[in-house]
Design a protein around this motif. Structure first.
Motif, mmCIF file in Angstrom:
data_model
loop_
_atom_site.group_PDB
_atom_site.id
_atom_site.type_symbol
_atom_site.label_atom_id
_atom_site.label_comp_id
_atom_site.label_asym_id
_atom_site.label_seq_id
_atom_site.Cartn_x
_atom_site.Cartn_y
_atom_site.Cartn_z
ATOM 1 N N TYR A 1 0.825 -1.218 0.000
ATOM 2 C CA TYR A 1 0.000 0.000 0.000
ATOM 3 C C TYR A 1 0.857 1.265 0.000
ATOM 4 O O TYR A 1 0.370 2.348 -0.341
ATOM 5 C CB TYR A 1 -0.944 0.021 1.212
ATOM 6 N N GLU A 2 2.117 1.142 0.370
ATOM 7 C CA GLU A 2 3.005 2.299 0.434
ATOM 8 C C GLU A 2 3.647 2.623 -0.909
ATOM 9 O O GLU A 2 4.285 3.678 -1.058
ATOM 10 C CB GLU A 2 4.096 2.062 1.482
ATOM 11 N N ARG A 3 3.487 1.751 -1.895
ATOM 12 C CA ARG A 3 4.153 1.942 -3.184
ATOM 13 C C ARG A 3 3.336 2.849 -4.108
ATOM 14 O O ARG A 3 2.101 2.827 -4.098
ATOM 15 C CB ARG A 3 4.407 0.592 -3.850
ATOM 16 N N PRO A 4 4.020 3.629 -4.953
ATOM 17 C CA PRO A 4 3.321 4.587 -5.821
ATOM 18 C C PRO A 4 2.288 3.958 -6.755
ATOM 19 O O PRO A 4 1.318 4.621 -7.134
ATOM 20 C CB PRO A 4 4.457 5.227 -6.632
ATOM 21 N N ASP A 5 2.467 2.697 -7.126
ATOM 22 C CA ASP A 5 1.550 2.068 -8.070
ATOM 23 C C ASP A 5 0.387 1.348 -7.390
ATOM 24 O O ASP A 5 -0.460 0.762 -8.060
ATOM 25 C CB ASP A 5 2.293 1.099 -8.978
ATOM 26 N N HIS A 6 0.342 1.365 -6.064
ATOM 27 C CA HIS A 6 -0.790 0.744 -5.371
ATOM 28 C C HIS A 6 -2.049 1.575 -5.612
ATOM 29 O O HIS A 6 -1.984 2.813 -5.672
ATOM 30 C CB HIS A 6 -0.497 0.646 -3.865
ATOM 31 N N PRO A 7 -3.218 0.953 -5.772
ATOM 32 C CA PRO A 7 -4.450 1.713 -6.049
ATOM 33 C C PRO A 7 -4.742 2.821 -5.039
ATOM 34 O O PRO A 7 -5.288 3.866 -5.417
ATOM 35 C CB PRO A 7 -5.533 0.635 -6.025
ATOM 36 N N MET A 8 -4.354 2.632 -3.774
ATOM 37 C CA MET A 8 -4.586 3.687 -2.790
ATOM 38 C C MET A 8 -3.707 4.901 -3.072
ATOM 39 O O MET A 8 -4.160 6.044 -3.016
ATOM 40 C CB MET A 8 -4.317 3.154 -1.376
ATOM 41 N N GLN A 9 -2.455 4.654 -3.435
ATOM 42 C CA GLN A 9 -1.557 5.776 -3.733
ATOM 43 C C GLN A 9 -1.894 6.440 -5.066
ATOM 44 O O GLN A 9 -1.671 7.642 -5.246
ATOM 45 C CB GLN A 9 -0.106 5.310 -3.712
ATOM 46 N N VAL A 10 -2.430 5.667 -5.991
ATOM 47 C CA VAL A 10 -2.898 6.264 -7.253
ATOM 48 C C VAL A 10 -4.017 7.257 -6.972
ATOM 49 O O VAL A 10 -4.080 8.341 -7.564
ATOM 50 C CB VAL A 10 -3.351 5.168 -8.236
ATOM 51 N N ARG A 11 -4.910 6.913 -6.049
ATOM 52 C CA ARG A 11 -5.979 7.839 -5.652
ATOM 53 C C ARG A 11 -5.415 9.083 -4.972
ATOM 54 O O ARG A 11 -5.872 10.199 -5.220
ATOM 55 C CB ARG A 11 -6.961 7.137 -4.714
ATOM 56 N N VAL A 12 -4.438 8.892 -4.098
ATOM 57 C CA VAL A 12 -3.804 10.037 -3.433
ATOM 58 C C VAL A 12 -3.177 10.970 -4.463
ATOM 59 O O VAL A 12 -3.324 12.198 -4.384
ATOM 60 C CB VAL A 12 -2.744 9.560 -2.421
ATOM 61 N N LYS A 13 -2.509 10.387 -5.435
ATOM 62 C CA LYS A 13 -1.868 11.180 -6.485
ATOM 63 C C LYS A 13 -2.900 12.011 -7.246
ATOM 64 O O LYS A 13 -2.705 13.211 -7.487
ATOM 65 C CB LYS A 13 -1.120 10.257 -7.445
ATOM 66 N N ARG A 14 -4.034 11.387 -7.574
ATOM 67 C CA ARG A 14 -5.077 12.090 -8.323
ATOM 68 C C ARG A 14 -5.665 13.240 -7.504
ATOM 69 O O ARG A 14 -5.870 14.349 -8.019
ATOM 70 C CB ARG A 14 -6.168 11.104 -8.730
ATOM 71 N N VAL A 15 -5.931 13.006 -6.228
ATOM 72 C CA VAL A 15 -6.486 14.054 -5.367
ATOM 73 C C VAL A 15 -5.488 15.199 -5.217
ATOM 74 O O VAL A 15 -5.859 16.377 -5.287
ATOM 75 C CB VAL A 15 -6.867 13.476 -3.987
ATOM 76 N N THR A 16 -4.219 14.873 -5.025
ATOM 77 C CA THR A 16 -3.188 15.902 -4.883
ATOM 78 C C THR A 16 -3.117 16.769 -6.135
ATOM 79 O O THR A 16 -3.019 18.004 -6.059
ATOM 80 C CB THR A 16 -1.825 15.252 -4.598
ATOM 81 N N GLU A 17 -3.165 16.134 -7.296
ATOM 82 C CA GLU A 17 -3.149 16.884 -8.555
ATOM 83 C C GLU A 17 -4.373 17.780 -8.670
ATOM 84 O O GLU A 17 -4.278 18.946 -9.099
ATOM 85 C CB GLU A 17 -3.096 15.902 -9.730
ATOM 86 N N ASP A 18 -5.541 17.256 -8.293
ATOM 87 C CA ASP A 18 -6.771 18.041 -8.379
ATOM 88 C C ASP A 18 -6.684 19.299 -7.529
ATOM 89 O O ASP A 18 -7.040 20.401 -7.967
ATOM 90 C CB ASP A 18 -7.974 17.214 -7.917
ATOM 91 N N LEU A 19 -6.249 19.142 -6.284
ATOM 92 C CA LEU A 19 -6.247 20.266 -5.355
ATOM 93 C C LEU A 19 -5.208 21.319 -5.720
ATOM 94 O O LEU A 19 -5.434 22.518 -5.550
ATOM 95 C CB LEU A 19 -6.004 19.772 -3.930
ATOM 96 N N ALA A 20 -4.057 20.866 -6.223
ATOM 97 C CA ALA A 20 -3.004 21.807 -6.603
ATOM 98 C C ALA A 20 -3.220 22.398 -7.990
ATOM 99 O O ALA A 20 -2.632 23.435 -8.319
ATOM 100 C CB ALA A 20 -1.643 21.116 -6.548
#
Length: 388
Positions: A160-179
């Motif tokens: 779950y800590e790896r960038p390609d895990h589905p949870m981190q993919v969601r985090v990446k998308r949210v971070t991009e949206d907000l910034a």
């Protein structure tokens, strides 16, 4: 838009009037539309958000439905955003959250143990011979939340800590949206990714865009207060032309994060910690979050004070976002800068600033408690020059 990047914005420490250190300060202040209003130093400095990213990470967790599935209350949500002191209340709450997720065990945590942020907690651990494990990590709430999100998504806990895990993919998308930025290795403003101290992906972005992520949470809190209902926040657009549509459901969850942090600040930090006392001093008017190595983010709700800063003729004002970076990573100096900037902008009142004075007006004392020097802000908070 042109911004004068200053190289003489410092906080200075001295001994007997002799300059000992100069700590360079960078900051960006943006309004609810993402427009850069004021700056210190270089407001476009690429900055690793570190734990200031926890608000976005918490939003990604809530958007899986994990809070509803596992009955996380608002104090739990505050812990998702925490860099806590590993006090008994923090560790106990992390354990309770973990116990609500079927098949989740402490061994699944990939954050590791470390000495507590709190000196008092560390002394107690040393006296008892206690060796901290992952559940004691200052980021344990976030890690439990990530695993709870993975459980709802029906994906493995492992990795779950790896960038390609589905949870981190969601985090990446949210971070991009907000910034309002994309993740890229190319030229121009973008989000780059490293690895944080707690072993999760860590975003890096220009300070002005980090400030945009914080104003979005304050704006959501303002929007949700209209008639006591959640309203979709207005489109957040910045000087880079990016438009971010914030949906009503996302607004509701962002408002929940804001209120959880401001209502339970003791969960975000701990006894005597700046984040906790800072949010208490402002009484629900803002949220603040520390990031390691001298980074801080603040989301400020709209008020008559912000109206004066925005200068848009709106008596109710707009929400504001503030992001600060100390070049050499000093946390002590960071707190001086945050309070000094808000005081300069007129956000707060004399009583608010008095309550934070032991973080703001620092003296240097020797081992005999003799005052030997001062810590003095010498930077300017300057309006941005906008070319028409």
């Amino acid at each position: 838009m042109t911004v004068s990047t200053r190289t003489e914005d410092y906080i200075v420490t001295d001994r007997g009037g002799i300059v000992e250190n100069r700590h360079a300060v960078h900051a960006a202040i943006v309004n609810a539309s993402g427009r850069l209003l004021y700056s210190v130093g270089d407001p476009r400095r690429i900055t690793l958000a570190r734990s200031t990213a926890k608000t976005a990470q918490a939003l990604a967790i809530l958007e899986t439905g994990a809070a509803e599935r596992f009955a996380f209350d608002d104090a739990d949500v505050a812990l998702l955003c925490a860099s806590h002191s590993s006090e008994a209340r923090h560790v106990a709450r992390s354990r309770r959250m973990l116990a609500r997720v079927p098949r989740l065990r402490e061994a699944d945590l990939r954050c590791g143990g470390h000495p507590a942020v709190s000196d008092e907690v560390n002394r107690a651990w040393v006296r008892s011979g206690f060796v901290p494990t992952g559940i004691c990590n200052n980021c344990s709430g976030k890690h439990v939340g990530m695993l709870a999100g993975a459980a709802v998504l029906g994906v493995p806990f492992e990795g779950y800590e790896r960038p390609d895990h589905p949870m981190q993919v969601r985090v990446k998308r949210v971070t991009e949206d907000l910034a309002g930025l994309e993740s890229s290795d190319g030229d121009g403003d973008h989000i780059a990714w490293g690895v944080d101290g707690c072993n999760l992906p860590a975003p890096a972005m220009p300070l002005k865009d980090l400030a945009r992520t914080f104003v979005a949470f304050a704006q959501a809190a303002d929007s949700s207060a209209v008639d006591g209902e959640s309203k979709a926040a207005p489109v957040n657009g910045g000087d880079n032309g990016t438009k971010i549509a914030i949906t009503e459901e996302r607004t509701r969850r962002m408002a929940r994060i804001f209120h959880a942090m401001s209502d339970y600040p003791e969960m975000v930090g701990g006894e005597g910690r700046f984040c906790t006392l800072f949010m208490r001093a402002y009484g629900g008017g803002l949220i603040g979050k520390l990031g390691a190595d001298g980074c801080y983010g603040v989301g400020i709700r709209a008020s008559q004070q912000t109206a004066r800063i925005c200068g848009d003729g709106d008596s109710e004002g707009q929400a504001l976002g503030l992001a600060v970076k100390i070049e050499d990573g000093s946390i002590e100096i960071l707190y001086v800068a945050v309070v000094e900037i808000l005081k300069h902008l007129g956000i707060g009142d004399p009583e608010t600033w008095r309550r934070l004075s032991h973080f703001h007006r620092l003296e240097r004392k020797n081992t005999m408690n003799v005052v030997t020097g001062q810590v003095t802000p010498v930077f300017e908070v300057l309006p941005v020059d906008v070319e028409l």
